[in-house]
Motif scaffolding. Structure first.
Motif, PDB file in Angstrom:
ATOM      1  N   PRO A   1       0.818  -1.218   0.000  1.00 39.07           N
ATOM      2  CA  PRO A   1       0.000   0.000   0.000  1.00 39.07           C
ATOM      3  C   PRO A   1       0.848   1.262   0.000  1.00 39.07           C
ATOM      4  O   PRO A   1       1.874   1.343   0.679  1.00 39.07           O
ATOM      5  N   PHE A   2       0.395   2.246  -0.758  1.00 37.75           N
ATOM      6  CA  PHE A   2       1.097   3.521  -0.816  1.00 37.75           C
ATOM      7  C   PHE A   2       1.194   4.165   0.567  1.00 37.75           C
ATOM      8  O   PHE A   2       2.231   4.743   0.920  1.00 37.75           O
ATOM      9  N   ALA A   3       0.140   4.061   1.365  1.00 31.62           N
ATOM     10  CA  ALA A   3       0.108   4.723   2.675  1.00 31.62           C
ATOM     11  C   ALA A   3       1.160   4.184   3.629  1.00 31.62           C
ATOM     12  O   ALA A   3       1.563   4.877   4.568  1.00 31.62           O
ATOM     13  N   ASP A   4       1.620   2.952   3.397  1.00 34.86           N
ATOM     14  CA  ASP A   4       2.600   2.332   4.294  1.00 34.86           C
ATOM     15  C   ASP A   4       4.036   2.529   3.830  1.00 34.86           C
ATOM     16  O   ASP A   4       4.969   2.105   4.512  1.00 34.86           O
ATOM     17  N   ALA A   5       4.218   3.145   2.674  1.00 35.45           N
ATOM     18  CA  ALA A   5       5.551   3.228   2.072  1.00 35.45           C
ATOM     19  C   ALA A   5       6.276   4.508   2.462  1.00 35.45           C
ATOM     20  O   ALA A   5       5.657   5.544   2.710  1.00 35.45           O
ATOM     21  N   GLU A   6       7.604   4.422   2.487  1.00 36.37           N
ATOM     22  CA  GLU A   6       8.435   5.599   2.666  1.00 36.37           C
ATOM     23  C   GLU A   6       8.518   6.377   1.351  1.00 36.37           C
ATOM     24  O   GLU A   6       8.459   5.774   0.264  1.00 36.37           O
ATOM     25  N   PRO A   7       8.676   7.698   1.409  1.00 32.17           N
ATOM     26  CA  PRO A   7       8.804   8.478   0.170  1.00 32.17           C
ATOM     27  C   PRO A   7       9.957   8.016  -0.718  1.00 32.17           C
ATOM     28  O   PRO A   7       9.902   8.171  -1.943  1.00 32.17           O
ATOM     29  N   SER A   8      10.991   7.433  -0.110  1.00 30.29           N
ATOM     30  CA  SER A   8      12.154   6.994  -0.884  1.00 30.29           C
ATOM     31  C   SER A   8      11.790   5.904  -1.889  1.00 30.29           C
ATOM     32  O   SER A   8      12.457   5.752  -2.922  1.00 30.29           O
ATOM     33  N   ARG A   9      10.748   5.130  -1.596  1.00 38.87           N
ATOM     34  CA  ARG A   9      10.358   4.061  -2.528  1.00 38.87           C
ATOM     35  C   ARG A   9       9.900   4.649  -3.860  1.00 38.87           C
ATOM     36  O   ARG A   9      10.315   4.191  -4.928  1.00 38.87           O
ATOM     37  N   LEU A  10       9.048   5.653  -3.786  1.00 37.85           N
ATOM     38  CA  LEU A  10       8.580   6.312  -5.007  1.00 37.85           C
ATOM     39  C   LEU A  10       9.743   6.944  -5.757  1.00 37.85           C
ATOM     40  O   LEU A  10       9.854   6.801  -6.988  1.00 37.85           O
ATOM     41  N   ARG A  11      10.614   7.642  -5.051  1.00 39.03           N
ATOM     42  CA  ARG A  11      11.717   8.339  -5.715  1.00 39.03           C
ATOM     43  C   ARG A  11      12.666   7.359  -6.406  1.00 39.03           C
ATOM     44  O   ARG A  11      13.134   7.609  -7.524  1.00 39.03           O
ATOM     45  N   ARG A  12      12.965   6.238  -5.760  1.00 39.13           N
ATOM     46  CA  ARG A  12      13.873   5.267  -6.359  1.00 39.13           C
ATOM     47  C   ARG A  12      13.263   4.654  -7.613  1.00 39.13           C
ATOM     48  O   ARG A  12      13.924   4.509  -8.648  1.00 39.13           O
ATOM     49  N   ILE A  13      11.983   4.288  -7.546  1.00 39.77           N
ATOM     50  CA  ILE A  13      11.331   3.684  -8.707  1.00 39.77           C
ATOM     51  C   ILE A  13      11.254   4.667  -9.867  1.00 39.77           C
ATOM     52  O   ILE A  13      11.525   4.310 -11.022  1.00 39.77           O
ATOM     53  N   MET A  14      10.920   5.911  -9.592  1.00 35.82           N
ATOM     54  CA  MET A  14      10.860   6.910 -10.659  1.00 35.82           C
ATOM     55  C   MET A  14      12.243   7.176 -11.250  1.00 35.82           C
ATOM     56  O   MET A  14      12.375   7.389 -12.462  1.00 35.82           O
ATOM     57  N   GLU A  15      13.267   7.158 -10.425  1.00 32.08           N
ATOM     58  CA  GLU A  15      14.624   7.375 -10.936  1.00 32.08           C
ATOM     59  C   GLU A  15      15.016   6.288 -11.931  1.00 32.08           C
ATOM     60  O   GLU A  15      15.559   6.577 -13.001  1.00 32.08           O
ATOM     61  N   VAL A  16      14.749   5.027 -11.584  1.00 37.32           N
ATOM     62  CA  VAL A  16      15.168   3.910 -12.441  1.00 37.32           C
ATOM     63  C   VAL A  16      14.246   3.773 -13.650  1.00 37.32           C
ATOM     64  O   VAL A  16      14.709   3.610 -14.783  1.00 37.32           O
ATOM     65  N   ASN A  17      12.944   3.820 -13.416  1.00 37.39           N
ATOM     66  CA  ASN A  17      11.973   3.494 -14.462  1.00 37.39           C
ATOM     67  C   ASN A  17      11.635   4.654 -15.391  1.00 37.39           C
ATOM     68  O   ASN A  17      11.147   4.430 -16.498  1.00 37.39           O
TER      69      ASN A  17
END
Length: 265
Positions: free
Chosen positions: A105-121
């Protein structure tokens, strides 16, 4: 005009496993020179060692590994430098394949997860594409092939960051295709469903108990074969697997029904 692999120059990111690895082998067998990028040096060396068994003359001499994280600007510059040195600064194919994902779930995730995925993908392939444009303009029937996902057409729960990155790549590809049409550079978007590869072994910031439900999975080499066909035909877009097509077209026909089906209880 079709894209022909023989004597072409290609870049493939995420080449150490899965779709990227299979694409490299198919390109080498077809007579292309391949600049292969991945973080795992030992996997690239294994691929290099097997290149001479690729059923094509001088396959090993046409394989150029670049080790490093594609999110690193110096690595991207090295990829372009190597590609530009092969055939007088010409590039015929760029395959943006490297990617990562996460479940939960998005609500349980740290902001770093989104940033890392966007950086790579997203950010890394976009910036690699920016660097490659000058070489591509000199190429023969040049193609930019972006490996996307059916989740770049229809989002699902517990993969919000991954879906966001693939929607971004989808939109970027559509826009870039229109911009580059006068130059002769084709942008091909390939959207597989779940692929039988090591992707789910490298999820980031994901609890061990998380599972992903999906239908219509294909082996990595089957996706690579479909990708090669799309590149050769210089198609704008291809959606892989019946399950993937069913999800995408059902959403186009009736989003409320798909919303109800996917809603978490």
């Amino acid at each position: 005009m079709r894209w022909e692999p023989k004597e072409s120059v290609a870049i493939v990111t995420g080449a150490s496993s899965g779709i990227g690895r299979c694409l490299c082998r198919r390109l080498l067998r077809s007579g292309a020179s391949v600049v292969a990028n991945a973080r795992r040096e030992e996997r690239l060396l294994e691929l290099q060692d097997s290149a001479d068994n690729a059923s094509a003359d001088n396959a090993e001499q046409r394989f150029f590994p670049v080790v490093g994280d594609v999110t690193d600007p110096t690595v991207r510059q090295e990829i372009i430098r190597v590609a530009g040195s092969i055939r007088s600064g010409e590039l015929d194919l760029l395959v943006n394949n490297a990617g990562i994902g996460a479940l939960g779930p998005f609500a349980d995730a740290e902001p770093s997860r989104l940033r890392r995925i966007m950086e790579v993908n997203f950010f890394a392939p976009v910036e690699l594409t920016r660097l490659a444009l000058d070489l591509l303009r000199r190429g023969r029937a040049p193609v930019i092939c972006n490996l996307c996902s059916v989740l770049g057409h229809r989002a699902v729960p517990d993969k919000s960051e991954y879906c966001a990155s693939k929607f971004a790549m989808h939109g970027f590809s559509d826009s870039l295709r229109a911009e580059l049409a006068p130059t002769g550079i084709q942008v091909t978007l390939v959207s597989p469903s779940t692929t039988e590869s090591e992707f789910f072994d490298s999820l980031i910031d994901t609890d061990a108990g998380q599972t992903s439900k999906s239908i219509g999975s294909w082996p990595a080499d089957r996706v690579a074969k479909a990708t090669m066909s799309a590149i050769r035909a210089r198609r704008s877009e291809v959606i892989c697997s019946l399950g993937g097509k069913a999800l995408v077209y059902a959403d186009r026909l009736s989003p409320p029904i798909v919303n109800a089906v996917l809603k978490k209880s």
